[in-house]
Write a protein that holds these residues in place. Structure first.
Motif, short mmCIF file in Angstrom:
data_model
loop_
_atom_site.label_atom_id
_atom_site.label_comp_id
_atom_site.label_asym_id
_atom_site.label_seq_id
_atom_site.Cartn_x
_atom_site.Cartn_y
_atom_site.Cartn_z
N MET A 91 11.06 -76.05 24.74
CA MET A 91 9.83 -75.85 23.98
C MET A 91 9.40 -74.39 23.98
O MET A 91 9.94 -73.57 24.70
CB MET A 91 8.70 -76.72 24.55
CG MET A 91 9.04 -78.20 24.63
SD MET A 91 9.39 -78.93 23.03
CE MET A 91 7.73 -79.22 22.44
N ARG A 107 8.47 -76.47 34.01
CA ARG A 107 8.45 -77.56 33.02
C ARG A 107 8.38 -76.99 31.62
O ARG A 107 7.67 -76.03 31.36
CB ARG A 107 7.19 -78.43 33.20
CG ARG A 107 7.11 -79.23 34.45
CD ARG A 107 5.92 -80.20 34.40
NE ARG A 107 5.62 -80.69 35.74
CZ ARG A 107 4.75 -80.12 36.57
NH1 ARG A 107 4.06 -79.06 36.18
NH2 ARG A 107 4.55 -80.62 37.78
N SER A 108 9.11 -77.66 30.71
CA SER A 108 8.99 -77.33 29.30
C SER A 108 9.41 -78.56 28.52
O SER A 108 10.55 -79.01 28.65
CB SER A 108 9.89 -76.14 28.96
OG SER A 108 9.80 -75.85 27.59
N GLY A 109 8.49 -79.10 27.73
CA GLY A 109 8.80 -80.34 27.01
C GLY A 109 9.16 -81.42 28.00
O GLY A 109 8.45 -81.67 28.98
N LYS A 110 10.33 -82.05 27.78
CA LYS A 110 10.76 -83.14 28.66
C LYS A 110 11.63 -82.65 29.82
O LYS A 110 12.11 -83.44 30.64
CB LYS A 110 11.55 -84.18 27.84
CG LYS A 110 10.77 -84.85 26.72
CD LYS A 110 10.28 -86.23 27.15
CE LYS A 110 9.73 -87.05 25.99
NZ LYS A 110 8.33 -86.70 25.69
N ALA A 111 11.88 -81.32 29.84
CA ALA A 111 12.75 -80.78 30.90
C ALA A 111 11.92 -80.33 32.09
O ALA A 111 10.86 -79.74 31.94
CB ALA A 111 13.54 -79.60 30.34
N GLU A 112 12.44 -80.65 33.29
CA GLU A 112 11.74 -80.18 34.50
C GLU A 112 12.77 -79.73 35.53
O GLU A 112 13.69 -80.47 35.86
CB GLU A 112 10.89 -81.32 35.08
CG GLU A 112 10.08 -80.86 36.28
CD GLU A 112 9.12 -81.96 36.79
OE1 GLU A 112 9.26 -82.34 37.96
OE2 GLU A 112 8.26 -82.41 36.02
#
Length: 378
Positions: A91, A107-112
């Motif tokens: 994102m 964290r960014s969007g659905k990624a962590e």
């Protein structure tokens, strides 16, 4: 510590400070990037103890919010992993949060991602520089000075002082000199403000090269601050520190001949291309030597002869040839480097005999010169 930031701004700053981070360091924490967060914004720092780069991302620019600071603090994250992660996040915004024991969540969007961080207090402090001796230059001029001299520094560690560029400041003039004892590049420029006294420092060529890659081509002023063992370059939102080389730079003014026996004026591009072609056959040999001979009718003959491969001869029409006839041999690479660094469509070459250094200058421009030692060919 917790903040949310625009990803492209973070990527840009990470790439700037990565230029100072090396994997080959005896201080493990220097393989990391230090992140400090205050209400003003986010500061990233990278260092290899020779150079240190600090990039600042303000919380807002012209009313646009770039960083949303939830809580301030600091962390040191592994530079290689952090830079790869940030580049590939899905994102446009990134949230970074530090929990207990320096555990860091990205964290960014659905990624962590969870990264193990290090204590920012253990990261070496950047030098505090008293800003007394400041001079200013347009950024694009500084990049030009580096491009026109930096290539001539020595790559051999036998004389460490020659691996740097000598910066001399007197009144309102800056002179940059680099030499590897076979060639010399020199360029002078006016600085924006007059300073008291004279300074002469030697900055590692490697540092200037990295600095040049980071700076944008703008005519905004960059501030240069000199101390006994450090130099600091201050651009907008960027600090670049480099250590200075210790020792005295040789006095190069004696090397530059004041008289000349043969003067040649020639079109830069024609001359460069002829030497390039002549060096095609010379490159295979150890020496890469090209020979220049002046002929009747303002003609320069450029040739090279490598017995096991073949030979090449080319005639170049000069604009003017004055003085004695001349035969001289030189390193094709050195002359090509010099010609590429000079500006202007025509150059003047002053020769003082076949065994003496010769000087190449742009026609009608005394702010720069290139000096090259010939090669003995018997």
């Amino acid at each position: 510590m917790r903040f949310i930031i625009q990803r492209d701004r973070l990527v840009h700053s990470v790439q700037e400070v990565m230029k100072a981070v090396t994997s080959r360091t005896t201080i493990p924490i220097l393989t990391g990037i230090k992140i400090s967060v205050t209400s003003e914004g986010v500061t990233l720092t990278g260092s290899d103890s020779d150079i240190s780069i600090q990039s600042f991302i303000p919380a807002e620019v012209d009313g646009d919010e770039i960083v949303e600071v939830k809580s301030s603090g600091g962390i040191v994250l592994n530079a290689r992993f952090f830079s790869e992660i940030v580049k590939k996040l899905p994102m446009d915004t990134v949230e970074i949060e530090v929990e207990n024991n320096f555990q860091t969540i990205i964290r960014s969007g659905k990624a962590e991602f969870n990264l193990n961080g290090l204590d920012p207090e253990e990261y070496p402090h950047l030098p505090i520089i008293a800003e007394e001796n400041i001079f200013k230059l347009p950024t694009d001029l500084l990049k030009t000075l580096i491009r026109q001299t930096g290539f001539a520094v020595s790559t051999s560690e036998t004389r460490p002082i020659l691996t740097g560029v000598n910066l001399k400041v007197q009144d309102d003039e800056l002179t940059c000199i680099a030499t590897d004892s076979h060639r010399l590049a020199m360029r002078t420029a006016k600085i924006e403000n007059k300073i008291n006294g004279t300074y002469s420092v030697v900055i590692p060529g490697k540092s200037l090269n990295e600095l040049s890659k980071i700076l944008d081509d703008t005519n905004e002023l960059i501030e240069i601050v000199i101390t006994e063992n450090q130099v600091l370059f201050k651009a907008e939102n960027l600090l670049f520190f480099s250590r200075l080389l210790e020792g005295n730079y040789p006095d190069t003014s004696r090397l530059i001949p004041s008289d000349s026996k043969t003067d040649v004026t020639v079109h830069t591009k024609d001359f460069l291309q002829a030497i390039d072609r002549a060096s095609l056959l010379a490159r295979e040999g150890r020496n890469n030597v090209v020979k220049l001979t002046t002929l009747e009718g303002r003609i320069i003959e450029v040739s090279s002869n490598t017995p096991e491969i073949g030979k090449v001869i080319e005639e170049v029409q000069a604009e003017a040839i004055e003085g004695e006839d001349l035969k001289i041999s030189f390193s094709a690479k050195f002359v090509m480097d010099a010609l590429k660094a000079l500006e202007g469509s025509d150059i003047k070459i002053n020769f003082t005999g076949a065994m003496r250094p010769f000087v190449i200058r742009p026609l009608h421009d005394d702010s720069m010169l290139q000096l090259i030692l010939p090669v003995r060919t018997y």
